[in-house]
Write a protein that holds these residues in place. Structure first.
Motif, PDB file in Angstrom:
ATOM      1  N   UNK A   6    -111.755   9.771 -34.299  1.00  0.00           N
ATOM      2  CA  UNK A   6    -112.649   9.263 -35.338  1.00  0.00           C
ATOM      3  C   UNK A   6    -112.636   7.745 -35.365  1.00  0.00           C
ATOM      4  N   UNK A   7    -111.415   7.171 -35.286  1.00  0.00           N
ATOM      5  CA  UNK A   7    -111.317   5.709 -35.269  1.00  0.00           C
ATOM      6  C   UNK A   7    -112.058   5.150 -34.061  1.00  0.00           C
ATOM      7  N   UNK A   8    -111.882   5.813 -32.908  1.00  0.00           N
ATOM      8  CA  UNK A   8    -112.546   5.362 -31.690  1.00  0.00           C
ATOM      9  C   UNK A   8    -114.056   5.375 -31.862  1.00  0.00           C
ATOM     10  N   UNK A   9    -114.575   6.453 -32.454  1.00  0.00           N
ATOM     11  CA  UNK A   9    -116.024   6.572 -32.587  1.00  0.00           C
ATOM     12  C   UNK A   9    -116.597   5.580 -33.596  1.00  0.00           C
ATOM     13  N   UNK A  10    -115.811   5.206 -34.612  1.00  0.00           N
ATOM     14  CA  UNK A  10    -116.377   4.348 -35.650  1.00  0.00           C
ATOM     15  C   UNK A  10    -116.000   2.878 -35.464  1.00  0.00           C
ATOM     16  N   UNK A  11    -114.821   2.611 -34.889  1.00  0.00           N
ATOM     17  CA  UNK A  11    -114.351   1.227 -34.876  1.00  0.00           C
ATOM     18  C   UNK A  11    -114.525   0.523 -33.522  1.00  0.00           C
ATOM     19  N   UNK A  12    -114.438   1.287 -32.411  1.00  0.00           N
ATOM     20  CA  UNK A  12    -114.443   0.584 -31.120  1.00  0.00           C
ATOM     21  C   UNK A  12    -115.871   0.361 -30.624  1.00  0.00           C
ATOM     22  N   UNK A  13    -116.042  -0.644 -29.786  1.00  0.00           N
ATOM     23  CA  UNK A  13    -117.369  -0.943 -29.234  1.00  0.00           C
ATOM     24  C   UNK A  13    -117.908   0.261 -28.459  1.00  0.00           C
ATOM     25  N   UNK A  14    -117.019   0.862 -27.668  1.00  0.00           N
ATOM     26  CA  UNK A  14    -117.438   1.978 -26.827  1.00  0.00           C
ATOM     27  C   UNK A  14    -117.887   3.165 -27.679  1.00  0.00           C
ATOM     28  N   UNK A  15    -117.126   3.415 -28.759  1.00  0.00           N
ATOM     29  CA  UNK A  15    -117.474   4.520 -29.646  1.00  0.00           C
ATOM     30  C   UNK A  15    -118.820   4.289 -30.302  1.00  0.00           C
ATOM     31  N   UNK A  16    -119.047   3.056 -30.752  1.00  0.00           N
ATOM     32  CA  UNK A  16    -120.331   2.716 -31.372  1.00  0.00           C
ATOM     33  C   UNK A  16    -121.442   2.867 -30.337  1.00  0.00           C
ATOM     34  N   UNK A  17    -121.138   2.447 -29.093  1.00  0.00           N
ATOM     35  CA  UNK A  17    -122.138   2.592 -28.026  1.00  0.00           C
ATOM     36  C   UNK A  17    -122.478   4.059 -27.827  1.00  0.00           C
ATOM     37  N   UNK A  18    -121.450   4.930 -27.891  1.00  0.00           N
ATOM     38  CA  UNK A  18    -121.722   6.358 -27.726  1.00  0.00           C
ATOM     39  C   UNK A  18    -122.637   6.866 -28.816  1.00  0.00           C
ATOM     40  N   UNK A  19    -122.363   6.437 -30.048  1.00  0.00           N
ATOM     41  CA  UNK A  19    -123.213   6.914 -31.138  1.00  0.00           C
ATOM     42  C   UNK A  19    -124.623   6.364 -30.992  1.00  0.00           C
ATOM     43  N   UNK A  20    -124.725   5.153 -30.458  1.00  0.00           N
ATOM     44  CA  UNK A  20    -126.056   4.582 -30.245  1.00  0.00           C
ATOM     45  C   UNK A  20    -126.821   5.421 -29.225  1.00  0.00           C
ATOM     46  N   UNK A  21    -126.137   5.826 -28.140  1.00  0.00           N
ATOM     47  CA  UNK A  21    -126.797   6.642 -27.111  1.00  0.00           C
ATOM     48  C   UNK A  21    -127.225   7.980 -27.703  1.00  0.00           C
ATOM     49  N   UNK A  22    -126.353   8.545 -28.546  1.00  0.00           N
ATOM     50  CA  UNK A  22    -126.703   9.824 -29.168  1.00  0.00           C
ATOM     51  C   UNK A  22    -127.934   9.663 -30.048  1.00  0.00           C
ATOM     52  N   UNK A  23    -128.021   8.521 -30.720  1.00  0.00           N
ATOM     53  CA  UNK A  23    -129.140   8.306 -31.618  1.00  0.00           C
ATOM     54  C   UNK A  23    -130.443   8.064 -30.875  1.00  0.00           C
ATOM     55  N   UNK A  24    -130.415   7.175 -29.876  1.00  0.00           N
ATOM     56  CA  UNK A  24    -131.633   6.822 -29.161  1.00  0.00           C
ATOM     57  C   UNK A  24    -131.279   6.261 -27.787  1.00  0.00           C
ATOM     58  N   UNK A  25    -131.264   7.105 -26.771  1.00  0.00           N
ATOM     59  CA  UNK A  25    -130.810   6.672 -25.450  1.00  0.00           C
ATOM     60  C   UNK A  25    -131.638   5.528 -24.861  1.00  0.00           C
ATOM     61  N   UNK A  26    -132.947   5.553 -25.073  1.00  0.00           N
ATOM     62  CA  UNK A  26    -133.795   4.506 -24.498  1.00  0.00           C
ATOM     63  C   UNK A  26    -133.453   3.155 -25.103  1.00  0.00           C
ATOM     64  N   UNK A  27    -133.354   3.143 -26.425  1.00  0.00           N
ATOM     65  CA  UNK A  27    -133.017   1.903 -27.133  1.00  0.00           C
ATOM     66  C   UNK A  27    -131.637   1.426 -26.710  1.00  0.00           C
ATOM     67  N   UNK A  28    -130.694   2.372 -26.570  1.00  0.00           N
ATOM     68  CA  UNK A  28    -129.341   1.996 -26.197  1.00  0.00           C
ATOM     69  C   UNK A  28    -129.341   1.331 -24.824  1.00  0.00           C
ATOM     70  N   UNK A  29    -130.151   1.872 -23.918  1.00  0.00           N
ATOM     71  CA  UNK A  29    -130.217   1.288 -22.584  1.00  0.00           C
ATOM     72  C   UNK A  29    -130.792  -0.124 -22.664  1.00  0.00           C
ATOM     73  N   UNK A  30    -131.774  -0.303 -23.555  1.00  0.00           N
ATOM     74  CA  UNK A  30    -132.413  -1.607 -23.689  1.00  0.00           C
ATOM     75  C   UNK A  30    -131.444  -2.676 -24.178  1.00  0.00           C
ATOM     76  N   UNK A  31    -130.486  -2.285 -25.010  1.00  0.00           N
ATOM     77  CA  UNK A  31    -129.542  -3.305 -25.484  1.00  0.00           C
ATOM     78  C   UNK A  31    -128.358  -3.432 -24.547  1.00  0.00           C
ATOM     79  N   UNK A  32    -128.433  -2.810 -23.375  1.00  0.00           N
ATOM     80  CA  UNK A  32    -127.431  -3.069 -22.349  1.00  0.00           C
ATOM     81  C   UNK A  32    -126.275  -2.086 -22.295  1.00  0.00           C
ATOM     82  N   UNK A  33    -126.428  -0.939 -22.931  1.00  0.00           N
ATOM     83  CA  UNK A  33    -125.353   0.056 -22.863  1.00  0.00           C
ATOM     84  C   UNK A  33    -125.519   0.883 -21.587  1.00  0.00           C
TER      85      UNK A  33
END
Lengths: 289, 331
Positions: A153-180
């Protein structure tokens, strides 16, 4: 009653760990991982080799086994699953059925046909605590599992990588656009599912008999727990797992134990017909196949 | 009706008749070999159940894990009607198949309003309940030790004692049922199912009711499973819970996937090849399931069309070579 509730919740931790891996993979890739239970099986067997045959300390066994199963899943993802889910989630879902077959048969070739019994680590004799009999092994399972959940849970909410994962789950195209690196976060979800399976497998091993076919039922239970909590929802998966464990012990204790699975399934099916997206599920996650 | 569609239509019937004659020829060529007959019957039964699942999974894109349990339902109910109630086979066999079909439709109806995963959940639940019934209700079903001896199938004056006699029944049914799925695939109903598979919203926009065709697919899949189960009961004369476990449902999924979801020819070929090799490999090597597993992953990653996809590709290459600029026609 208290006795039943406590043992149900403690055992539910196993389902919670499987369900979290299941939900995370689904959320990231829309793949239903039907090899989820076999990851536990593999973790248990690797743990057996390290702990019993090589006599490693238990903590090292847990870490190594979860790392090994996690890495295996990354390799499987890169080689077989990613090319499939790039086309459709259904294709990759079928692919995980193949993976389950391969893992079961592979383990059978390596560790043999007979069940292995893992020696107890924390003690198998029930200890009375406030009038409730508690097996130390189950408590260890629950505590170490909880630590794993907190870390994730800490990894998903606090770390950059975890936030990146949630971003991909939310909107993969947008996540790719911001460099994930979208592919890498998806592989990471398979790593986490494998690692959770590895941990749960080693923790489960001392309280059960290790067999190469034990994964099928566990994987289905993890899937059911993930559905109860709302597919793709991680806290929901934990609650779903604990609830499923509770439900099973309650049905086993107060109704007919030989019908447990059938009754539990019936209850879950009715529950999900009433609340199709689980307890915490959002409608959105079910869309886009 | 254009000349081409007429030719394609007649061609299919003609091919089916040729296949049937070929099968009967095979029956006489192999006469006497009990084991070979058993294997031939078994692979045709697997083919029947698998092309049924192909309607569910390959045509309408639904993952059902109940195919083996539906076969169990058909087989057990027909056998029990014969054994416990003294029904003649000619009534009990259709009754078993019909029951499996109704059960399949009910599974489809339960998931009508919800999405794909719930069909998986409900079919797994159904599988579990059917197996529990078989194991726990041993007074009726024989329990874990199995149901036997199932009397030989008797149709009119014809008694199918061994696999050689049953061959006629199995072969005729297999050819008719495979022909029916192939007809279905080319019909409006089949096209509607394929449309739902590729896009539910698009299908709805074209006036197709997805729920109706999903339930129809499930009920047809159940019918095929039921027929397979009944034939299995008449062939082996023994039914046990382990032949219908969740793993055997998964095995049917493997056949459909390797054959190519939606391709009748591919599923038939893979069904026969897998059944025969499985019997042979079981004696040779204990890693054949590993090979299947890896093969499934490989197919999904590299050639998701399976064998059918490869066949179609070859056909396309040939037809474009002959007439380079002809527009693609639906197959």
């Amino acid at each position: 009653m208290a006795q039943v509730v406590v043992s149900g919740l403690l055992f539910g931790m196993v389902y919670a760990l499987v369900a979290m891996g299941f939900s995370l993979v689904y959320r990231m890739t829309r793949v239903l991982n039907f090899a989820a239970g076999d990851l536990l099986m593999l973790g248990g067997f690797i743990g057996f080799s390290l702990y019993v045959q090589l006599r490693w300390p238990f903590i090292a066994v847990i870490l190594t086994s979860s790392l090994a199963v996690g890495l295996l899943m990354v390799i499987v993802d890169r080689l077989a699953l990613a090319p499939a889910y790039r086309r459709s989630g259904v294709a990759a879902t079928v692919s995980t059925i193949g993976l389950a077959f391969a893992l079961q048969n592979g383990a059978q070739l390596f560790w043999g046909n007979l069940g292995l019994s893992f020696p107890t680590v924390f003690g198998n004799n029930p200890v009375p605590v406030f009038g409730v009999l508690i097996v130390p092994e189950m408590v260890a399972l629950f505590l170490i599992g909880s630590i794993g959940i907190v870390i994730l849970t800490l990894f998903m909410t606090r770390s950059r990588l975890g936030v990146a994962m949630r971003a991909v789950a939310g909107d993969p195209v947008m996540a790719r656009l911001v460099g994930i690196n979208v592919e890498r976060t998806k592989s990471l979800s398979f790593f986490i599912a494998g690692a959770l399976g590895g941990i749960a497998g080693v923790l489960l091993a001392p309280i059960t008999l290790l067999t190469t076919t034990m994964g099928t039922a566990l994987g289905i239970k993890g899937f059911v727990a993930a559905l109860i909590g709302g597919l793709g929802n991680l806290p929901g998966a934990v609650v779903g797992g604990l609830l499923l464990g509770l439900l099973e012990t309650l049905v086993g204790a107060y109704l007919d134990p030989s019908w447990t699975d059938g009754i539990v399934f019936a209850i879950v099916v009715v529950l999900l017909l009433l609340r199709p997206f689980g307890i915490f599920g959002e409608e959105g996650i079910e869309e886009g196949r | 009706m254009t000349w081409r569609s007429l030719r394609a239509g007649i061609g299919l019937e003609l091919r089916m008749v040729v296949v049937l004659i070929g099968l009967l020829g095979l029956r006489f060529a192999l006469a006497g070999g009990q084991y070979v007959m058993l294997l031939a019957d078994e692979s045709m039964i697997y083919v029947i159940v698998a092309v049924g699942l192909n309607i569910v999974l390959g045509y309408s894109g639904q993952i059902s894990m109940a195919q083996a349990a539906l076969a169990a339902l058909g087989g057990y109910s027909a056998a029990l009607l014969v054994m416990r109630l003294g029904w003649p086979w000619i009534l009990a066999a259709p009754a078993g198949a019909a029951l499996a079909s109704v059960a399949g439709a009910l599974l489809g109806l339960l998931t009508m309003r919800v999405r794909t995963h719930y069909l998986i959940l409900i079919t797994v639940a159904f599988s579990t309940v059917v197996l529990l019934f078989i194991v726990n209700w041993s007074a009726l079903t024989g329990g874990p030790t199995g149901l036997y001896p199932i009397p030989p199938m008797e149709l009119g004056g014809f008694i199918a004692q061994g696999p050689g006699d049953l061959f006629y029944v199995v072969a005729v049914l297999a050819v008719i049922l495979v022909y029916a799925t192939e007809r279905l695939r080319r019909s409006r109903v089949g096209l509607a199912m394929f449309a739902i598979k590729s896009s539910e919203k698009g299908a709805q926009a074209a006036g197709i009711n997805p729920a109706y065709y999903r339930v129809l697919a499930m009920s047809l899949g159940g019918l095929y499973a039921g027929v397979g189960g009944v034939l299995f009961a008449a062939l082996i004369k023994f039914l046990g819970p382990e032949s219908f476990s969740l793993t055997s449902s998964l095995f049917y999924i493997v056949i459909v996937v390797l054959g190519g979801m939606g391709s009748t020819a591919g599923v038939v070929i893979v069904g026969v090849v897998l059944t025969v090799t499985q019997q042979q490999l079981q004696n040779l090597a204990d890693y054949w399931i590993l090979i299947y597993g890896v093969l499934v992953m490989l197919v999904m990653a590299v050639a998701p069309g399976g064998l059918g996809g490869i066949i179609n590709l070859g056909r396309e290459i040939r037809s474009t070579r002959r007439r380079p600029f002809r527009a693609a026609r639906p197959r």
